[in-house]
Design an enzyme around this catalytic site. Structure first.
Site, PDB file in Angstrom:
ATOM      1  N   LYS A  79       0.838  -1.205   0.000  1.00  0.00           N
ATOM      2  CA  LYS A  79       0.000   0.000   0.000  1.00  0.00           C
ATOM      3  C   LYS A  79       0.871   1.254   0.000  1.00  0.00           C
ATOM      4  O   LYS A  79       1.893   1.310   0.697  1.00  0.00           O
ATOM      5  CB  LYS A  79      -0.902  -0.006   1.241  1.00  0.00           C
ATOM      6  CG  LYS A  79      -1.886   1.156   1.321  1.00  0.00           C
ATOM      7  CD  LYS A  79      -2.772   1.044   2.565  1.00  0.00           C
ATOM      8  CE  LYS A  79      -3.791   2.163   2.656  1.00  0.00           C
ATOM      9  NZ  LYS A  79      -4.617   2.076   3.867  1.00  0.00           N
ATOM     10  N   SER A 154      -9.622   2.056   3.229  1.00  0.00           N
ATOM     11  CA  SER A 154      -8.776   2.805   2.321  1.00  0.00           C
ATOM     12  C   SER A 154      -7.777   1.955   1.539  1.00  0.00           C
ATOM     13  O   SER A 154      -7.222   2.410   0.547  1.00  0.00           O
ATOM     14  CB  SER A 154      -7.995   3.860   3.107  1.00  0.00           C
ATOM     15  OG  SER A 154      -7.123   3.239   4.035  1.00  0.00           O
ATOM     16  N   SER A 178      -9.728  -0.308   7.364  1.00  0.00           N
ATOM     17  CA  SER A 178      -9.193  -0.201   6.007  1.00  0.00           C
ATOM     18  C   SER A 178      -8.564  -1.454   5.429  1.00  0.00           C
ATOM     19  O   SER A 178      -8.228  -1.479   4.252  1.00  0.00           O
ATOM     20  CB  SER A 178      -8.163   0.919   5.941  1.00  0.00           C
ATOM     21  OG  SER A 178      -8.829   2.140   5.842  1.00  0.00           O
TER      22      SER A 178
HETATM   23  N1  GLN Z   1     -12.939   4.345   6.837  1.00  0.00           N
HETATM   24  C1  GLN Z   1     -12.229   4.758   8.007  1.00  0.00           C
HETATM   25  C2  GLN Z   1     -11.823   6.210   7.873  1.00  0.00           C
HETATM   26  O1  GLN Z   1     -12.150   6.789   6.909  1.00  0.00           O
HETATM   27  C3  GLN Z   1     -11.056   3.877   8.240  1.00  0.00           C
HETATM   28  C4  GLN Z   1      -9.861   4.237   7.450  1.00  0.00           C
HETATM   29  C5  GLN Z   1      -8.674   3.385   7.801  1.00  0.00           C
HETATM   30  O2  GLN Z   1      -8.810   2.346   8.459  1.00  0.00           O
HETATM   31  N2  GLN Z   1      -7.500   3.838   7.410  1.00  0.00           N
HETATM   32  O3  GLN Z   1     -11.180   6.744   8.716  1.00  0.00           O
END
Ligand code: GLN
Length: 477
Positions: A79, A154, A178
């Site tokens: 990532k 994400s 994410s």
């Molecule tokens: N969807 C969550 C957010 O927007 C989690 C994002 C993540 O785990 N990096 O913060």
């Protein structure tokens, strides 16, 4: 060679039987990944030279009769919030479009020491903020199972490349879901380890008390192998734990009869009906395997979204302060004063979601509001963690949905941040409590949309979580 269905064991067997060399595999994987990328936009950068030289080192070891390591020759994707020395790392942001880090994240070092071959860097929401990958400055990722739908976020790119078969395994990061949510949406396995299990050194900070690096794989075993490689104490991250790392992949077989599994009643309200049905059949499967299923309660769940979006934005507002145009980011030209340079750089560089979070986070930390919001949220976080501690006195593991619904359409939620945030309800609690949790595929909804089931375990009890997931995977094929 059939790259798109290879597992880590498949790579090992192929190398041993000389069906292909590591260099041939890497070359073929890169060619395939480049060709497929037009369909998904999952890779942002390929690192051909680095991949081929890592693969050549594996071939040389094999030629000398040495063990190339647990990931010897395995094509891996990383990532783009995880630093790779000499390879552009954008964090999905305009601000870092041309940023080339001077060092590797510890997880990357360990992965390469174990023989892993990094093919490239995967697309993600800007600074890992999002649930759909639509907050990337470089365009969204398309779900390999349904190109008009999001892959989740994400870590959308890292989930998509494994689902699509353009990498065997990948690394993602999870702050509020994410890893698990995109794994669920794309139909692969995704693991959020215990907080501190994997060093965060070289992981671009979003919300430091919640950030985790973790693996994606097409099988439970591959994910377990990758976690075993990257886990363990690291002097470069003072929050990394000294707890010994078991050989997860050797502990997968075994009876799950009598394992006590809790179903938190708060997690079964508001599910889309197909998701609910698939999770229910997952529960039946575990019953058939002899698990002892019980109802439990995690009473503070209702406060989780509010709590998470205060704590993560507070930490993000502080962590993102470093992108000021002075050192390594894009710098807005033609700014007459230092103040204007800061303002213009950040104004032009950050996307809308990051700005929203910086503003909210700054607000909840400011004098007069700190006690009412940030401090209160920290107390609620304590209650959420205590719910889990209490639950684990009664049960060995917890089973839950990952997301209330399967992958949604591109564009469907972009204009409604609240709606987007609410979709994280079942994943953020695990991060707030710092416990290990994972998504394992449990079937498909209409249109072939994958649905994942979540398994959560007590701190440092990843092995038990993996064993349950492996038994489930075997039973459901
Ligand atoms: N969807 C969550 C957010 O927007 C989690 C994002 C993540 O785990 N990096 O913060």
């Amino acid at each position: 060679m059939e790259i798109s269905t290879l597992t880590i064991d498949g790579v090992k067997d192929g190398l041993r039987a000389r069906r292909f060399s590591a260099v041939e595999l890497a070359g073929e994987a890169l060619r395939f990944a480049r060709a497929e990328n037009s369909k998904t936009n999952a890779y942002l950068t390929f690192c051909e030279e680095r991949a081929l030289s890592a693969a050549a080192a594996v071939d040389a070891k094999l030629a000398r009769g040495e063990d190339p390591g647990p990931l010897g020759g395995v094509p891996v994707a990383v990532k783009d919030v995880i630093l790779t020395r000499g390879v552009r790392t954008t964090c999905g942001s305009r601000l870092l479009e041309n940023y080339v880090p001077p060092y590797d994240a510890t997880a990357v070092v360990r992965l390469e020491q174990a023989g892993g071959v990094i093919l490239g860097k995967t697309n993600c929401d800007e600074f890992a903020m999002g649930s759909s990958n639509e907050n990337s400055a470089f365009g969204p990722v398309r779900n390999p199972a349904a190109p008009d739908r999001v892959p989740g976020g994400s870590s959308g790119g890292s989930a998509a490349v494994v689902a699509q078969g353009t990498a065997v395994v990948s690394l993602g990061s999870d702050t509020g879901g994410s890893i698990r949510q995109p794994a669920s949406f794309c139909g692969v396995v995704g693991v959020t380890p215990t907080y501190g299990r994997v060093s965060r050194y070289g992981l671009t900070a979003f919300a430091s008390s919640l950030d985790h690096i973790g693996p994606f794989g097409r099988t439970v075993k591959d994910s377990a192998t990758l976690l075993g490689v990257i886990a363990g104490r690291d002097e470069m991250d003072s929050t990394s734990a000294a707890a010994p790392v078991p050989s997860y992949d050797a502990l997968l077989d075994g009876n799950v009869r009598g394992v006590k599994i809790g179903l938190p009643r708060e997690y079964f309200k508001g599910l889309a009906s197909e998701t609910g049905d698939l999770i229910a059949s997952g529960i039946e499967t575990l019953k058939r395997l002899g698990c002892d299923i019980r109802d439990i309660s995690l009473p503070s769940t209702d406060y989780a979204i509010a709590c998470y979006y205060i704590i993560c934005t507070a930490e993000a507002s502080s962590n993102l302060a470093r992108y000021d145009g002075v050192r390594y980011t894009f710098r807005s030209p033609n700014s007459p004063t230092l103040g204007a340079m800061y303002r213009n750089t950040r104004g032009e560089g950050f996307g809308a979601e990051c700005k929203r979070r910086i503003m909210l986070g700054t607000y909840v930390l400011s004098a007069g509001y700190y006690d009412a919001y940030y401090l209160k949220a920290q107390k609620v976080r304590g209650l959420i963690a205590r719910d889990f501690t209490n639950a684990f006195t009664e049960v060995d593991a917890i089973l839950a949905p990952v997301s209330p619904f399967p992958a949604f359409k591109l564009g469907e939620k972009v204009n409604d941040p609240m709606e987007m945030y609410l979709s994280d309800i079942y994943t953020i609690t695990g991060d707030l409590a710092g416990i290990p949790c994972m998504s394992v595929p449990c079937g498909k909804a209409a249109g072939g949309l994958p649905v994942g089931m979540q398994i959560l375990a007590n701190h440092f009890d990843e092995a038990r979580m993996f064993r349950l997931a492996a038994a489930f995977e075997k039973e459901t094929n």
